[in-house]
Design a protein around this motif. Structure first.
Motif, short mmCIF file in Angstrom:
data_model
loop_
_atom_site.label_atom_id
_atom_site.label_comp_id
_atom_site.label_asym_id
_atom_site.label_seq_id
_atom_site.Cartn_x
_atom_site.Cartn_y
_atom_site.Cartn_z
N HIS A 1 0.81 -1.21 0.00
CA HIS A 1 0.00 0.00 0.00
C HIS A 1 0.85 1.26 0.00
O HIS A 1 0.48 2.26 -0.63
N VAL A 2 1.97 1.25 0.69
CA VAL A 2 2.89 2.40 0.64
C VAL A 2 3.40 2.58 -0.78
O VAL A 2 3.47 3.70 -1.29
N ARG A 3 3.77 1.48 -1.43
CA ARG A 3 4.26 1.57 -2.81
C ARG A 3 3.19 2.13 -3.75
O ARG A 3 3.46 3.00 -4.58
N ARG A 4 1.96 1.66 -3.59
CA ARG A 4 0.87 2.16 -4.43
C ARG A 4 0.59 3.63 -4.16
O ARG A 4 0.32 4.40 -5.08
N LEU A 5 0.66 4.03 -2.91
CA LEU A 5 0.43 5.43 -2.56
C LEU A 5 1.52 6.31 -3.15
O LEU A 5 1.24 7.41 -3.65
N ARG A 6 2.76 5.85 -3.08
CA ARG A 6 3.86 6.61 -3.68
C ARG A 6 3.66 6.82 -5.18
O ARG A 6 3.99 7.87 -5.72
N GLU A 7 3.12 5.81 -5.85
CA GLU A 7 2.91 5.92 -7.29
C GLU A 7 1.93 7.04 -7.63
O GLU A 7 1.92 7.55 -8.75
N LYS A 8 1.12 7.44 -6.65
CA LYS A 8 0.09 8.45 -6.90
C LYS A 8 0.46 9.84 -6.39
O LYS A 8 -0.04 10.83 -6.91
N ILE A 9 1.35 9.93 -5.38
CA ILE A 9 1.65 11.24 -4.81
C ILE A 9 3.09 11.70 -5.04
O ILE A 9 3.41 12.85 -4.75
N GLU A 10 3.93 10.82 -5.56
CA GLU A 10 5.34 11.16 -5.77
C GLU A 10 5.62 11.47 -7.24
O GLU A 10 5.04 10.85 -8.13
N ASP A 11 6.57 12.40 -7.50
CA ASP A 11 7.03 12.64 -8.86
C ASP A 11 7.79 11.43 -9.38
O ASP A 11 7.63 11.03 -10.53
N ASP A 12 8.63 10.87 -8.52
CA ASP A 12 9.40 9.68 -8.86
C ASP A 12 9.23 8.67 -7.73
O ASP A 12 9.93 8.75 -6.71
N PRO A 13 8.31 7.71 -7.88
CA PRO A 13 8.06 6.74 -6.80
C PRO A 13 9.29 5.94 -6.40
O PRO A 13 9.38 5.48 -5.26
N ALA B 1 12.26 7.15 -6.12
CA ALA B 1 13.07 8.02 -5.26
C ALA B 1 12.13 8.97 -4.53
O ALA B 1 12.08 10.17 -4.82
N PRO B 2 11.35 8.46 -3.60
CA PRO B 2 10.31 9.27 -2.95
C PRO B 2 10.88 10.44 -2.15
O PRO B 2 11.92 10.31 -1.50
N ARG B 3 10.18 11.57 -2.21
CA ARG B 3 10.58 12.77 -1.47
C ARG B 3 9.53 13.19 -0.44
O ARG B 3 9.79 14.04 0.40
N LEU B 4 8.36 12.60 -0.51
CA LEU B 4 7.30 12.89 0.45
C LEU B 4 7.20 11.77 1.49
O LEU B 4 7.43 11.99 2.66
N LEU B 5 6.86 10.58 1.02
CA LEU B 5 6.68 9.42 1.90
C LEU B 5 7.95 8.58 1.82
O LEU B 5 8.12 7.76 0.91
N VAL B 6 8.84 8.78 2.78
CA VAL B 6 10.17 8.19 2.69
C VAL B 6 10.30 6.98 3.60
O VAL B 6 9.56 6.81 4.58
N THR B 7 11.25 6.12 3.27
CA THR B 7 11.57 4.96 4.09
C THR B 7 12.57 5.35 5.16
O THR B 7 13.57 6.01 4.87
N VAL B 8 12.30 4.97 6.38
CA VAL B 8 13.24 5.14 7.48
C VAL B 8 13.84 3.77 7.75
O VAL B 8 13.18 2.90 8.33
N TRP B 9 15.04 3.56 7.29
CA TRP B 9 15.64 2.23 7.32
C TRP B 9 15.74 1.70 8.75
O TRP B 9 16.17 2.38 9.66
N GLY B 10 15.30 0.46 8.93
CA GLY B 10 15.31 -0.17 10.23
C GLY B 10 14.12 0.20 11.09
O GLY B 10 13.96 -0.33 12.19
N VAL B 11 13.26 1.10 10.59
CA VAL B 11 12.09 1.53 11.36
C VAL B 11 10.82 1.30 10.56
O VAL B 11 10.01 0.43 10.86
N GLY B 12 10.61 2.10 9.51
CA GLY B 12 9.38 2.00 8.72
C GLY B 12 9.28 3.14 7.72
O GLY B 12 10.14 3.29 6.86
N TYR B 13 8.26 4.01 7.90
CA TYR B 13 8.02 5.08 6.94
C TYR B 13 7.71 6.37 7.67
O TYR B 13 7.20 6.39 8.78
N ARG B 14 8.00 7.50 6.96
CA ARG B 14 7.75 8.82 7.52
C ARG B 14 7.34 9.77 6.40
O ARG B 14 7.86 9.71 5.29
N LEU B 15 6.38 10.66 6.71
CA LEU B 15 6.03 11.73 5.80
C LEU B 15 6.94 12.90 6.12
O LEU B 15 6.93 13.42 7.24
N GLU B 16 7.74 13.32 5.14
CA GLU B 16 8.71 14.38 5.35
C GLU B 16 8.01 15.69 5.74
O GLU B 16 7.02 16.08 5.12
N VAL B 17 8.57 16.37 6.74
CA VAL B 17 8.03 17.67 7.13
C VAL B 17 8.28 18.68 6.04
O VAL B 17 7.40 19.46 5.69
#
Length: 230
Positions: free
Chosen positions: A195-207, A209-225
């Motif tokens: 679902h994160v991957r599908r969401l990135r395909e819709k809100i990111e310029d380049d899914p 290399a996401p700039r909005l919904l990013v991966t936090v390695w070893g943790v999970g995901y974060r929406l960039e401030v």
């Protein structure tokens, strides 16, 4: 609420329909893909319980064609242990899946859970309008715009986006997302990944290399401030 059950096994269909009707749902049954599409066109259901393995037109094709006609929650029935099929089902827009053999009571609970999410349990806890970068969400209208263009999101994608928008800058584990967005205490965490991957395909310029919904390695995901800042 009306539930369309699509399964070519008459025994399975009879059990599923019986349990759903005893739970208070109005049901219809189709034994194949074309019949399911015809029934949906005649009276649009509130949710579809869809077997992946159908004669002629498989469940993935049925799900795609339903999605082309409009947003609709889908609970897919898949073979036990076939992770590839489950991921494919989620990628074409299924909101949930249940593996065979399954408990009819569990299926009814999953149906109710998906319908509650469609009604907006996550969205109800956030402001009526959310904005971040060029993404704007009208929670009450269940409408998402990006750069002024309306996006088509599934119910799960919408809830996931609202959840992240309500807490920008905070990292969430997949386990936490499953619990707080899906309402599951346990389950296959690849559901979140898909679902994160599908969401990135819709809100990111380049899914990729996401700039909005990013991966936090070893943790999970974060929406960039501040989108674009690393």
């Amino acid at each position: 609420m009306k539930v369309l059950v699509v399964d070519d096994d008459p025994t399975v269909a009879e059990v599923v329909v019986g349990y759903l009707e005893r739970a208070g749902f109005d049901t219809a049954h189709a034994a194949d893909g074309p019949s399911a599409l015809d029934l949906a066109a005649a009276e649009w259901p509130d949710l579809v319980v869809l077997d992946l393995m159908l004669p002629g037109m498989d469940g993935l094709d049925v799900c795609r064609r339903l999605r082309e006609r409009g947003p609709i929650p889908v609970v897919m029935l898949t073979a036990l242990g076939d992770e590839g099929d489950r991921v494919l089902g989620l990628e074409v827009g299924a909101d949930d899946y249940v593996t065979k053999p399954f408990s009819p009571r569990e299926l009814v609970l999953r149906v109710r859970s998906v319908l509650r999410r469609v009604a907006g349990p996550v969205a109800a806890a956030v402001p009526s309008v959310l904005r971040h970068a060029d993404v704007e969400v009208d929670v009450r209208a269940h409408r998402v715009l990006r750069g002024g263009r309306e996006l088509s999101l599934t119910a799960r994608e919408f809830d996931l986006l609202c959840f992240f928008l309500a807490a920008p800058g905070r990292a969430f584990t997949r386990e936490e997302l499953m619990r707080r967005v899906w309402g599951w205490e346990f389950g296959d965490q690849s559901t979140v990944t898909v679902h994160v991957r599908r969401l990135r395909e819709k809100i990111e310029d380049d899914p990729a290399a996401p700039r909005l919904l990013v991966t936090v390695w070893g943790v999970g995901y974060r929406l960039e401030v501040e989108p674009g800042c690393r």
